[in-house]
Design an enzyme around this catalytic site. Structure first.
Site, mmCIF file in Angstrom:
data_model
loop_
_atom_site.group_PDB
_atom_site.id
_atom_site.type_symbol
_atom_site.label_atom_id
_atom_site.label_comp_id
_atom_site.label_asym_id
_atom_site.label_seq_id
_atom_site.Cartn_x
_atom_site.Cartn_y
_atom_site.Cartn_z
ATOM 1 N N HIS A 1 66.449 29.139 44.344
ATOM 2 C CA HIS A 1 66.260 28.559 43.016
ATOM 3 C C HIS A 1 66.270 29.680 41.979
ATOM 4 O O HIS A 1 65.696 30.743 42.220
ATOM 5 C CB HIS A 1 64.913 27.821 42.952
ATOM 6 N N GLY B 1 103.049 13.392 43.187
ATOM 7 C CA GLY B 1 102.804 13.433 44.623
ATOM 8 C C GLY B 1 103.878 14.186 45.375
ATOM 9 O O GLY B 1 104.829 14.720 44.789
ATOM 10 N N ARG C 1 112.225 29.365 56.082
ATOM 11 C CA ARG C 1 113.476 29.321 55.328
ATOM 12 C C ARG C 1 113.523 30.323 54.176
ATOM 13 O O ARG C 1 114.594 30.717 53.722
ATOM 14 C CB ARG C 1 113.742 27.911 54.802
#
Length: 576
Positions: A549, A376, A147
């Site tokens: 590490h 939301g 769109r």
């Protein structure tokens, strides 16, 4: 164009807004025989790579470009002696099928079509363009309907990408502030909103332009306009009728609006408005303490706003385990004006001096310069005319699908936000490939064991698979194994000792069934746990994998060692 009786000149086709694009590979030489659509050269811009194909079968007569040359639309790259002596466009080459196409195709039920596709994709967000591109790669003729003028949907244009660009800036500001405790001080940041907005928009344009280039390279036909189904095999896009053999609905979702909020006042924003950075308000209220609300709160806080967050639930990021949220809550509680949990906004009154808000409970009324509503999103299933295609939409706007992403109508599929489940771009892209591959005849299903969720806040919060909350609700047995970042040398050196890495392990099989991480780059670190979940790895597999590490990634291995009782980077357990 080609000289009369001479070889066919092959120009660079329409490649969008790209000009002076470098040639990075030449795939043919004079004398080579090529098929129609065979790639001839490869171009690479800062946004995308694309191949220029041969318009028809024949023999390469001349190659007019070399690696390192730059080309634009119309540049002649080679000449071709057409197979059989016929150049493209010869009248004698027109077929009956071509004449029929020129006059329009017929849809099922006799409706005349302006465009026909083997696969129609409605919506061009990450799910939609992934579906379109995968279907095209599998040899299917694809039409992609969008769109808006640019491809990419909410995620690329007004969601995931622009928000992460701004969150990066927020993180840089916060890190600069933090170094003052360690002997390196910077002055207060000078915020140029126009420049910041322009940089953010540039990131968006680079990605959306790249998607557009990929669509052209794959010969995916893009139609701009709102699509609405008019039958089981037809869709209207404005005045254009598109018919299809198969369709994939990827229409996404929209922001939820709350009643009683004066949305006609420009000081009330949704997440799209907030990303525009019209101004940095002195007082900002964020309604909604979920991921979107907290991400935007993080941005505006770093840029100088006094932020208040109100959340209806009793914790931030509802649904996430509380121990993962706590380091984030602790940090922002010391920075924000206020955080109100288990609180609802009762009313908002727009006045000249601000937006006056009334809260439930003991929270005092307050005035704000702007309000961001981030409560939301709602799927867009209700506005697509799906009833005309025989597809039912549930009361929340979702389109039910099976594990092949099929709807109740066998040739129509749905993916992403509109198909239910977590509204996440990476879920949509996973489902997109499933739908395209099923249409192409492959026997695949959507059965991901875990879909990661990430809050790109400071610190980041990420989880995948089962959370403790879900395990408790389902009655699923589990054990937790956590490694605090206070024991990580890398975390300490990055001023990030408050992080945590946690694994959920099945007590019987010892398989990893969930994981959660809070801290710097948690969104990147969660991928290892997602891979362990998908592979069915147990804690020992993860713990025995050698990690570099000092890194944050080794905290995942340390958590696995906690589960196995072999960790040496924490105090030894007391022996009974």
């Amino acid at each position: 164009m080609s000289p009369a009786g001479g070889p066919l000149e092959i120009p660079v086709p329409d490649i969008g807004d790209f000009t002076d694009v470098p040639v990075v590979e030449v795939l043919v030489s004079p004398g080579d025989e090529v098929e129609a659509e065979a790639p001839l050269i490869v171009l690479e811009s800062d946004k995308a790579s694309m191949e220029v194909p041969s318009p028809q079968a024949g023999t390469i007569a001349e190659v007019r470009v070399s690696v390192g040359d730059t080309v634009s639309q119309g540049t002649v790259i080679a000449t071709l002696e057409a197979a059989g002596g016929e150049a493209e466009g010869d009248e004698d080459a027109e077929t009956e099928g071509g004449e029929e196409a020129a006059g329009g195709e017929e849809a099922a039920g006799g409706e005349e079509a302006d465009v026909h596709a083997e696969v129609l994709v409605l919506g061009s967000g990450p799910g939609g363009y992934t579906a379109a591109f995968r279907a095209a790669d599998l040899g299917l003729d694809v039409v992609l309907v969008e769109r808006y003028p640019s491809l990419g949907g909410v995620c690329l244009n007004v969601g995931c990408i622009p928000s992460k660009a701004l969150l990066h800036v927020a993180k840089v500001i916060a890190e600069a502030e933090g170094t003052s405790e360690h002997g390196v001080s910077f002055g207060a940041p000078q915020i140029d909103l126009d420049a910041l907005r322009g940089w953010k928009d540039g990131v968006v344009e680079r990605l959306t332009g790249g998607v557009g280039g990929l669509a052209k390279q794959r010969r995916v036909q893009v139609l701009e306009g709102a699509g609405r189904f008019t039958g089981p095999h037809s869709l209207a896009v404005g005045e254009t009728t598109v018919t299809f053999d198969h369709a994939i609905i990827a229409a996404g979702s929209r922001n939820i609006e709350l009643p009683g909020i004066p949305y006609d006042d420009e000081r009330v924003m949704d997440s799209t408005d907030a990303l525009e950075l019209a101004e940095i308000p002195e007082r900002l209220l964020v309604i909604g303490g979920g991921i979107i609300g907290l991400e935007m709160a993080c941005v505006y806080d770093a840029l100088g706003a006094r932020v208040t967050v109100v959340e209806l639930a009793d914790q931030l990021i509802p649904g996430c385990d509380a121990d993962l949220v706590e380091p984030l809550r602790k940090r922002i509680a010391g920075r924000y004006a206020a955080i109100h949990l288990a609180t609802r906004v009762e009313s908002v009154e727009a006045r000249d001096d601000g937006l006056h808000v009334t809260f439930t409970g003991d929270v005092e009324d307050a005035a704000f310069d702007r309000i961001l509503v981030a409560v939301g999103r709602r799927p867009n299933g209700e506005d697509l005319g799906l009833d005309a295609a025989g597809i039912e939409v549930d009361e929340r706007g979702f389109v039910p699908v099976d594990d092949h992403q099929r709807t109740a109508v066998e040739h129509v599929f749905a993916i992403g936000d509109v198909a239910g489940g977590p509204m996440l771009a990476h879920k949509a892209t996973h489902e997109a490939k499933v739908a395209a591959e099923v249409i192409a005849g492959q026997n695949v299903v959507a059965d991901a064991r875990g879909i990661p969720a990430v809050a790109y806040t400071d610190p980041e919060v990420a989880w995948v698979g089962l959370t403790e909350l879900e395990a408790q609700q389902r009655g699923t047995p589990y054990e937790t194994a956590s490694f605090p970042w206070q024991a990580s040398g890398r975390a300490l050196s990055m001023q990030a000792p408050d992080g945590l890495t946690k694994l959920l392990v099945d007590p019987e099989t010892r398989r990893v069934i969930g994981a959660g991480i809070v801290g710097v780059n948690a969104g990147e670190l969660i991928a290892e746990a997602g891979l362990a979940l998908e592979m069915g790895a147990d804690a020992q597999d993860v713990g025995l994998t050698v990690h570099a590490h000092p890194t944050l990634s080794e905290t995942v291995a340390f958590a696995a060692e906690v589960a196995e009782g072999t960790v040496t980077d924490l105090p030894a357990r007391r022996r009974g």
